[in-house]
Motif scaffolding. Structure first.
Motif, PDB file in Angstrom:
ATOM      1  N   ILE A  11       0.835  -1.209   0.000  1.00 29.03           N
ATOM      2  CA  ILE A  11       0.000   0.000   0.000  1.00 29.03           C
ATOM      3  C   ILE A  11       0.868   1.256   0.000  1.00 29.03           C
ATOM      4  N   GLY A  12       1.914   1.261   0.809  1.00 28.68           N
ATOM      5  CA  GLY A  12       2.817   2.417   0.836  1.00 28.68           C
ATOM      6  C   GLY A  12       3.529   2.609  -0.488  1.00 28.68           C
ATOM      7  N   GLY A  13       3.948   1.519  -1.116  1.00 28.71           N
ATOM      8  CA  GLY A  13       4.603   1.621  -2.428  1.00 28.71           C
ATOM      9  C   GLY A  13       3.670   2.167  -3.486  1.00 28.71           C
ATOM     10  N   ILE A  14       2.403   1.747  -3.433  1.00 26.41           N
ATOM     11  CA  ILE A  14       1.420   2.256  -4.406  1.00 26.41           C
ATOM     12  C   ILE A  14       1.164   3.741  -4.193  1.00 26.41           C
ATOM     13  N   GLY A  21       4.920   9.496  -9.324  1.00 27.59           N
ATOM     14  CA  GLY A  21       4.594   9.358 -10.737  1.00 27.59           C
ATOM     15  C   GLY A  21       3.680  10.445 -11.260  1.00 27.59           C
ATOM     16  N   SER A  22       3.042  11.169 -10.367  1.00 27.10           N
ATOM     17  CA  SER A  22       2.161  12.246 -10.822  1.00 27.10           C
ATOM     18  C   SER A  22       2.940  13.352 -11.528  1.00 27.10           C
ATOM     19  N   ILE A  46       4.826   0.698  -9.944  1.00 25.02           N
ATOM     20  CA  ILE A  46       5.466  -0.623  -9.916  1.00 25.02           C
ATOM     21  C   ILE A  46       6.833  -0.546  -9.239  1.00 25.02           C
ATOM     22  N   PHE A  47       7.606   0.480  -9.553  1.00 31.41           N
ATOM     23  CA  PHE A  47       8.923   0.658  -8.952  1.00 31.41           C
ATOM     24  C   PHE A  47       8.809   0.889  -7.450  1.00 31.41           C
ATOM     25  N   GLY A  48       7.801   1.655  -7.024  1.00 32.74           N
ATOM     26  CA  GLY A  48       7.598   1.891  -5.595  1.00 32.74           C
ATOM     27  C   GLY A  48       7.263   0.616  -4.843  1.00 32.74           C
ATOM     28  N   VAL A  49       6.413  -0.219  -5.438  1.00 32.77           N
ATOM     29  CA  VAL A  49       6.072  -1.489  -4.800  1.00 32.77           C
ATOM     30  C   VAL A  49       7.289  -2.406  -4.760  1.00 32.77           C
TER      31      VAL A  49
END
Length: 80
Positions: A11-14, A21-22, A46-49
């Motif tokens: 959830i934090g990565g998303i 990404g915004s 995806i990279f954050g997750v």
């Protein structure tokens, strides 16, 4: 407890990946390259997750693909 950490990491990565990404999404909308902006948003999420779940690194590193794709948008829409 391990499942709780995995879920909160995802959830934090998303959330943080979407925030980072915004940048590429906004630049893509302004420069009329919406599909590249959406691609940058997805890549950052995806990279954050991946950073939080697999590599155990801060999710704010998802600014890297967003910055690369933002730079790509600027290159593709260079005005003369």
């Amino acid at each position: 407890m391990d499942l709780f950490n995995l879920i909160t990491s995802i959830i934090g990565g998303i959330v943080i990946g979407g925030f980072c990404g915004s940048l590429s999404l906004i630049v893509g909308i302004i420069r009329k390259k919406l599909w590249i902006g959406i691609l940058g948003l997805g890549a950052s999420i995806i990279f954050g997750v991946l950073m939080t779940t697999v590599f155990y690194q801060p999710a704010f590193l998802s600014i890297i693909p967003s910055g690369i794709i933002t730079f790509l948008i600027f290159i593709l829409t260079k005005t003369k």
